[in-house]
Design an enzyme around this catalytic site. Sequence first.
Site, PDB file in Angstrom:
ATOM      1  CG  ASP B 447      -1.727   1.160   1.402  1.00 46.84           C
ATOM      2  OD1 ASP B 447      -2.247   1.599   0.370  1.00 46.84           O
ATOM      3  OD2 ASP B 447      -1.875   1.662   2.520  1.00 46.84           O
ATOM      4  CE  LYS B 448       0.378   7.459  -2.141  1.00 43.42           C
ATOM      5  NZ  LYS B 448       0.800   8.405  -1.130  1.00 43.42           N
ATOM      6  NE  ARG B 647       2.328  13.970  -2.366  1.00 42.76           N
ATOM      7  CZ  ARG B 647       1.130  13.548  -2.013  1.00 42.76           C
ATOM      8  NH1 ARG B 647       0.180  14.388  -1.734  1.00 42.76           N
ATOM      9  NH2 ARG B 647       0.893  12.258  -1.958  1.00 42.76           N
ATOM     10  CG  ASP B 729      -3.013   8.260  -2.647  1.00 40.22           C
ATOM     11  OD1 ASP B 729      -4.062   8.830  -2.364  1.00 40.22           O
ATOM     12  OD2 ASP B 729      -1.994   8.262  -1.954  1.00 40.22           O
ATOM     13  CG  ASP B 888      -1.675   2.220   6.611  1.00 43.76           C
ATOM     14  OD1 ASP B 888      -2.003   1.995   5.434  1.00 43.76           O
ATOM     15  OD2 ASP B 888      -1.776   3.326   7.144  1.00 43.76           O
ATOM     16  CG  ASN B 891      -7.321   1.132   2.025  1.00 50.62           C
ATOM     17  OD1 ASN B 891      -6.655   0.854   3.021  1.00 50.62           O
ATOM     18  ND2 ASN B 891      -6.974   2.067   1.186  1.00 50.62           N
TER      19      ASN B 891
END
Lengths: 364, 1249
Positions: B447-448, B647, B729, B888, B891
């Site tokens: 997962d990210k 970002r 995401d 974590d 989902n």
Amino acid sequence: MMATSYNAKDEDGHITVSGPGTMRSKKPENTAFKQQRLPAWQPILTAWTVLPAFFIIGLIFIPIGIGLFVTSNNIKEFEVDYTGVDVSSPCFNCSQNYMWNSSRPCTCSIPFYLEQPYQSDVFMYYGLSNFYQNHRRYVKSRDDSQLNGDLVSLTKPSKECEPYATNENKPIAPCGAIANSMFNDTLELFYSDPNGTLIQIPLSTTGIAWWTDKHVKFRNPAGSNLTVAFQGTTKPVNWRRPVYELDADPENNGFINEDFIVWMRTAALPTFRKLYRIINKNNNMIPTLPQGNYTLEVVYNYPVRSFEGRKRMILSTISWMGGKNPFLGLAYISVGSVCFFLGVVLLLIHYRCGNQNNSQDISN
Amino acid sequence: MSRRRVESPSSMEQPDDEVMPYSDDETDDELDVSSEEEPEPQDVHLPVEVKVSEMGWKVKANDRPYHHLPEFDKKVCLCFKKSRYAGNAIKTYKYNVITFIPLNLFEQFKRAANLYFLGLLILQVIPDISTLPWYTTLIPLVVVLGVTAIKDLVDDLARHRMDKEINGRKCDVLMDGRFVESKWRNIEVGDVVRLKKNDFIPADILLLSSSNPNSLTYVETAELDGETNLKFKLGLRVTDERLQEERQLAEFNGLVECEEPNNRLDKFLGVMQWQRERFPLDLDNMLLRGCTIRNTEHCHGLVIYAGADTKIMRNGGKTRFKRTKIDELMNYMVYTIFVLLILVAAGLAIGHTFWYEEIGANAWYLFDGKNQGASHRGFLSFWGYIIVLNTMVPISLYVSVEVIRLGQSKFINWDLQMYFAEKDTPAKARTTTLNEQLGQIEYIFSDKTGTLTQNVMAFKKCTIAGRNYGDPTTAEGVSLDRGKPVDWSWNQLADRKFEFMDHSLVANLRAGKDKDASEFFKLLALCHTIMVEHKEGTGELVYQAASPDEGALVTAARNFGYVFLSRTQDTITIKELNQENTYEMLALLDFNSDRKRMSIILRFPDGRIRLYCKGADTVIYERLSPNSRHKETTQTSLDVFANATLRTLCLCYKDISAAEYEAWSRKHKEAQLSMSDRDAALDRVYEQIEGNLLLIGATAIEDKLQDGVPETIAKLAKADIKIWVLTGDKKETAENIGFACSLLTDDMQIHYGEDVNEKLTVRQATRRRVTQTILRGKKKAAEPFFTDPGQKNALIITGGWLNEILYEKKKKRRRLRLRRLGRRAPPTSPQDGQPMDDWEKEMRQVDFVDMACECESVICCRVTPKQKANVVSLVKKYKKAITLSIGDGANDVNMIKTADIGVGISGQEGMQAVMSSDYAFAQFRYLERLLLVHGRWSYIRMCKFLRFFFFKNFSFTLVHFWYSFFNGYSAQVAYEDWFITLYNLCYSALPVLLVGLLDQDVNDKLSLKFPKLYLPGQQGALFNYKNFFISLFHGIFVSLIIFFIPYGAFLQTMGQDGEAPSDYQSLAVVTATSLVFIVNLQMSLDTSYWTFVNCFAVLGSIAIYFGIMFDIHSAGIHVIFPAAFHFTGAASNALRQPYLWLTIILTVGISLLPVICIQFLHKAIWPSVGDKVHRNRKKYEMELKEEDKKKPSAFERGRRSRRSGYAFSHSRGYADLIASGRSIRRRPQPSAGLQDSIREVPQREAENI
């Protein structure tokens, strides 16, 4: 695990029973064991450990082998087969009798010649071949409690003894197939004096069984005398005499009769020998068995021909390593030599391959 | 917070990259049910039960007896009936005092191995075939069962304690008109409860009212979905107004009808009937068990689902039973052994038949009084041999394996280097059955958010009017190598946690010289949708942001002196350095993923109207005024930021004249009121005003990676582990992170969905052409998809494309269509890429997996939990690879459960992922240690253990086989019965167990230094059928030696005092002694990590052997139990013979020497990587020490080509809520509107402006 334990603290049974003040850190202990840092020796099979090991093993094994071989060769052993398979053999007639309990004991005598004098104590064995004393049912067919003198077992032999547990509604003592098939040939040895007279060689019937067997494992049932003790029991089907008449000597009678004990110690392999008698050396000056002619007198009772068995009589002297057996010596010599040879081969291989591998690094 | 999940429009030709595909972890039948929600009144075929199950759950407030009415009873068994409403007490334990023994035994005997031994035990009781006494099996079996039972008992006690603790928590329940403190276990459905701030929610509760305006209640759902930002729940307006007082609550008698308990955390439908009115309920009204009340003084609720019916409990129930590859292999091997056993036993039985005909029948001494034919005896002998040779299937194997795994798990728990001090979280192996699998991982699915990243955004750099800030400098603007963070003490409102290195910017700002900078931060303070809250007591500001990016920006502005203080529905108050200003908010042009920007139109205190806009560089640059300055310099800075994987967002403004605004405002209102396609209309209007912008600068936010993520990924990649990132995401964010953690590099060619789809379609077309002539099912070697050999490839694919590619969506849609249009035959001719049948779909999936596996890295973004799991299972299925998922949040649960190994990141607030994981630790970087050290060790240890275990049992058991040839195949054993009983328990277990627990071929540092050492595990090279047969042959060889050397020695010898040593008992002693020596010494040779424990174990085992043997052979024990111990004196008599010792030494020597020789040759000629590392251990350790001394160089992010750094992780957040004003102040009651949910907000938005 169900999702109920959605509180991290609940895991592992770490329930914080009292307030938050008692929360101890969950930091693992920094011990060598828990961190898998126990001091350790990490041996590697390198040429420096393996090659010397091979040479050393070779160097140790070869002398041992030679020693064993020489010792074995020095042992004098004489073996005579008295089964009587051959028509010409003296026991041929006797061997035709397949019956147990034949009322007429058959005797035969086998002459033989000892080429060398036997200096030390000589051990006399009987040997049987193709006799499966290690057959599972046979091995089991005994009652150790009974043999240990247990009175209850004496009258109620264990089921293992079937079908030799009772005979004519009387319990058999000693029960079971092993006891029932006890070797009952009588062997006597005569020395033909150079003068032609036959001298019977005195054979000791005691001292042939393990001390533990004689004194621990086998015990006569309690009783003022054996006849009384064994009252109410009957002899094994194949026996001629009841167990309390095996020997006149009370110390060698009943269950503690040594011939019986020896027989009861079942052999590992279908070809075996059992110690029968000991010819003690009486005089240091004269050999126990001088060179010359001998006669083996056999009271031939034990039928073996039905199952193509063989009966032998063996005379042997003894060394520190026991009886004559070149196998172990030869095995040691050959293993030692192979080790030595392997050492050389490995050395060569090591020089050809080891170096190039050692130098090459791991690509990362 | 993806509250608004947009169903991708079916008219769209191509999948939308921005939205999650049709969502939800629906199984097919669930999907069918949901389709029935669409109005289908004419569908009479629908069974009535469906409707009932939809709304079959009735809860009446304050009416306990109601729920015990007979109509709500369900049959439990036969005639016992129970209310279908579960109590709130939870029960996770399995046993109680009475049921423990029977239930536990029953569970244990469900295992094949235990059942096998039970069967054996029964066989042994049958006298005819009982070759071994019963205790040879019973004692080990009892020990094995006992150990497992004790373990189960301890586990269950912990569960008991935990249940008690949870059930005993306190909560206020309304009883007889007043709130009484009650334990959780006493809460029932229909109770009205009062929850206070920071309380755990005890059940699934319908929110009635709270102390906040509009009954807004903040909850932390971290335990459910891992998201740490607060969510708000709203009470119904009617309950909010009428149910505030205790008295009112006591009189409340509403009846709630809702769906049956289910496990969907994102869905709730219900209707409340109260005072003859019906009110719709949805998830926004529900407080779910497992959440925590935050920022809300107290709230009242009605218990809808209790205990086992709650959604969290429904979610956690089904844990998939996972097995390792080794487990499977081991089972196959046990079956192989079993077949072997039957064959050998059958062979020996035939042998016995012949032997009996030839010899046995004639041997009068063997007469046993039984009239059994030869074949009958053979048959009995077969069973006898099954018993004798049963030790080939090692009874203690399973229990030993469990002990080893337990130990490995403990070591993982104890590992200090996987302990995260900051959160006081040690690593935790939650399952103890998968450890060795950790050494075989080929694919990692990560997962990210929260896994690779900390989910913490930090304002790192900015460019203002062409000047870059952010690198460490002094106040004068002189660059430094290592700066210290700016001191914020001058600003009382500053957030102390915020760190910034550039002192010059602060100095400029405070001096008030730099107009651009102040405009820059003013924009940041004004243009956002954050809600603010003042912590009572300290008065500290707490920002509630919909996205962490935005939070970071506003916090930055705050620290630089532009503090966002408060907002009302149409004003924003900020403090600019020392002056508080209130701006009138004229319009808020919210983010969405197409616009990639947000704007705010403000009327300044001095009456000017200005538009502030922030957004993606690509979008902003298109809309800049031609005379905007700093375009080039800002672009350069943007590139620099993007290269540093920051970002970026561009900030710009525009002054608007009053007339212009008036004109626009009219259009805006029109658009807001337009009934059809309002969103599009709004977008068009927004577009008109957002032009001719003037650039101020750009911000650069760091999506903070967790420590050591790039290094870990690099290291794992060296170990040939492929890492796929699966994230919900957006594409940009995912790509950005891909670059940040060096999954993506500039020399890679990135393939997106379209490209992939095209390639796959081409491949499929070729296949169609080919398969029309050739029979299906024939597999050709797949050609690679990427033919350019030097080119590295990467795949970035969105959930929408994933469905497209795998035909998932079409299939489902078609099915739905079929439901509506009636059955239609599947298409017979290939058209528009539709799969013709399942086979083709499968081939397509295979192609996709093949293609993805050719790539260096794969990133799937915008994927639903279901898709995450699907991707994992595709790889599992078609690559037969061992997969690991790490995540974590809630989902990730699905994927964690699907993968062979699931890892949860713990220490975060959310526990859902951890609860369903197999391993949990606090930081992604620990994965490196978990796999490369613990996994590798566990694998090596387990393999070594298994190889040796099989070997030791073969060499032990097969001696019986050789002996058979000399005892008439009578199933006579070669050892004493007691030896057979104790061999696997006492004489050989400990050293091999310790090797399984402690062995290390290479220590942890070197394991990490050489990731290549991990490869044998992936290939399964250390334990497979080849190794099994090697063990088998080794065992055969050793058993041959063990039997035939003593055989040679025994054939015609006698003891040193003339007594015959060639008796059976002496042979048994010699073979047993040799065996014990060989096995223990062989183990010593195979031990590569000799600690004193190992030494102790080896010597101890041998000592125990002699100790026990001499005891069993002693006089005393025979006298007491003459029947059971009849080897009296055998040991002492046999072992005082030097001849037999020489035999033993020779046997041991011959058994060990060839193995040493072969191992040496193998290591000399074909050394493995492990051997080399091992050999040069000292050298490498020195190297490592030197490296440690040197300061490790910071991970360098390579230079990259131009790409946009825009990756705002934004979802439409609080804008609607702000506009609605609900959270800000209580508005007068609108007439009879019951539109409470956030979804109806646009209308209100229209009213407000």
